[in-house]
Write an enzyme that holds these catalytic residues in place. Structure first.
Site, PDB file in Angstrom:
ATOM      1  N   ARG A  40       0.857  -1.194   0.000  1.00 15.90           N
ATOM      2  CA  ARG A  40       0.000   0.000   0.000  1.00 15.90           C
ATOM      3  C   ARG A  40       0.888   1.236   0.000  1.00 15.90           C
ATOM      4  O   ARG A  40       2.044   1.181   0.415  1.00 15.90           O
ATOM      5  CB  ARG A  40      -0.913   0.002   1.224  1.00 15.90           C
ATOM      6  CG  ARG A  40      -0.191  -0.045   2.550  1.00 15.90           C
ATOM      7  CD  ARG A  40      -1.194  -0.169   3.702  1.00 15.90           C
ATOM      8  NE  ARG A  40      -0.525  -0.089   4.990  1.00 15.90           N
ATOM      9  CZ  ARG A  40       0.049  -1.109   5.599  1.00 15.90           C
ATOM     10  NH1 ARG A  40       0.064  -2.313   5.006  1.00 15.90           N
ATOM     11  NH2 ARG A  40       0.620  -0.975   6.784  1.00 15.90           N
ATOM     12  N   LEU A  75      11.610  -7.730   5.796  1.00 13.60           N
ATOM     13  CA  LEU A  75      10.330  -8.424   5.732  1.00 13.60           C
ATOM     14  C   LEU A  75      10.224  -9.451   6.857  1.00 13.60           C
ATOM     15  O   LEU A  75      11.197 -10.142   7.163  1.00 13.60           O
ATOM     16  CB  LEU A  75      10.172  -9.131   4.387  1.00 13.60           C
ATOM     17  CG  LEU A  75      10.042  -8.244   3.150  1.00 13.60           C
ATOM     18  CD1 LEU A  75      10.087  -9.104   1.897  1.00 13.60           C
ATOM     19  CD2 LEU A  75       8.755  -7.431   3.197  1.00 13.60           C
ATOM     20  N   TYR A 127      10.291 -21.415  13.901  1.00 14.78           N
ATOM     21  CA  TYR A 127      10.636 -20.024  13.594  1.00 14.78           C
ATOM     22  C   TYR A 127      12.139 -19.884  13.354  1.00 14.78           C
ATOM     23  O   TYR A 127      12.578 -19.323  12.344  1.00 14.78           O
ATOM     24  CB  TYR A 127      10.183 -19.134  14.748  1.00 14.78           C
ATOM     25  CG  TYR A 127      10.486 -17.663  14.585  1.00 14.78           C
ATOM     26  CD1 TYR A 127       9.587 -16.818  13.955  1.00 14.78           C
ATOM     27  CD2 TYR A 127      11.668 -17.113  15.083  1.00 14.78           C
ATOM     28  CE1 TYR A 127       9.851 -15.466  13.807  1.00 14.78           C
ATOM     29  CE2 TYR A 127      11.940 -15.761  14.941  1.00 14.78           C
ATOM     30  CZ  TYR A 127      11.039 -14.946  14.308  1.00 14.78           C
ATOM     31  OH  TYR A 127      11.318 -13.604  14.165  1.00 14.78           O
ATOM     32  N   LYS A 131      14.331 -19.096   9.715  1.00 10.70           N
ATOM     33  CA  LYS A 131      15.312 -18.007   9.632  1.00 10.70           C
ATOM     34  C   LYS A 131      16.691 -18.543   9.256  1.00 10.70           C
ATOM     35  O   LYS A 131      17.418 -17.939   8.453  1.00 10.70           O
ATOM     36  CB  LYS A 131      15.384 -17.274  10.968  1.00 10.70           C
ATOM     37  CG  LYS A 131      14.092 -16.573  11.386  1.00 10.70           C
ATOM     38  CD  LYS A 131      13.731 -15.429  10.468  1.00 10.70           C
ATOM     39  CE  LYS A 131      12.560 -14.627  11.011  1.00 10.70           C
ATOM     40  NZ  LYS A 131      12.191 -13.511  10.121  1.00 10.70           N
TER      41      LYS A 131
END
Length: 230
Positions: A40, A75, A127, A131
């Site tokens: 956006r 990100l 997680y 990574k």
């Protein structure tokens, strides 16, 4: 130290780290152009800024012909916010890797990425494993310089409320330096500074392939250093 004005692509400009980093980059006299792909429109406008509206699942077409000197990728999401492990992996692994491939093909020589303290592709924690897999596969792309920033728990105001982070923050401030909570703004300042320095910057871990790993304690120190003169 870089002397030629740089072009930088910033991915994640609307996030906790990215929105602070965007301001750092726009004020940096050694940077001539900042490309910020977002879903956006950004509220920020600046003569250096090119805000491209993109669908991150279609990066190849959205950023066709990409040519920049550096990429800084901030990100990231959470499994809860993403809605599933599959979607989390797409955002935290798939998008950064796709962006890196595009940037490498377009001539970028330095890729900086935010992962997390404890990143390890062999970890039993999903997680941390994602990574770590991202770090491993980015390194395989063979950038002249790859800078991996591994912050601990991030502090600061986000657009979305993360209850677990808010509850953990007071305790995370008391942990040893490697795991101590760190402000998103501090990480942003550190990344801006690290982008200006050679990849073998003092205090970081660097291997023969040009990869620099900067743990949370070093990010805190780098974020406190004054910016070099342009």
């Amino acid at each position: 130290m870089n002397t030629k004005p740089r072009s930088v692509l910033l991915a994640g400009a609307t996030g906790l780290i990215g929105r602070h980093l965007l301001q750092e980059l726009l004020l940096d006299p050694t940077i001539a152009r900042v490309i910020a792909p977002t879903r956006r429109p950004l509220a920020t406008s600046h003569e250096k800024l090119e805000n491209k509206l993109v669908d991150f699942s279609q990066l190849e077409s959205a950023l066709a012909g990409l040519s920049v000197d550096q990429v800084i990728c901030c990100l990231g999401t959470t499994i809860k916010q993403a809605g599933s492990k599959q979607r989390f992996r797409e955002v935290d692994y798939g998008y950064p890797l796709a962006l890196a491939r595009l940037a490498k093909a377009g001539g970028a020589t330095h890729y900086l990425v935010v992962t997390a303290a404890g990143a390890d592709r062999h970890s039993r924690v999903f997680y941390n494993r994602v990574k770590g897999e991202l770090e491993h596969d980015l390194e395989a792309l063979g950038f002249d310089a790859l800078t991996i920033a591994r912050p601990s728990l991030l502090l600061g105001e986000r657009e979305e409320v993360r209850i677990a982070e808010k509850l953990a923050a007071p305790f995370a401030r008391l942990l040893p330096l490697k795991w101590r909570a760190i402000e998103g703004a501090t990480v942003a300042k550190a990344l801006a500074q690290l982008a200006r320095e050679p990849a073998h910057g003092t205090g970081s871990t660097r291997n023969a392939l040009g990869t620099r790993v900067v743990e949370s304690s070093e990010l805190a120190r780098a974020g406190d250093r004054p910016a070099a003169a342009g």
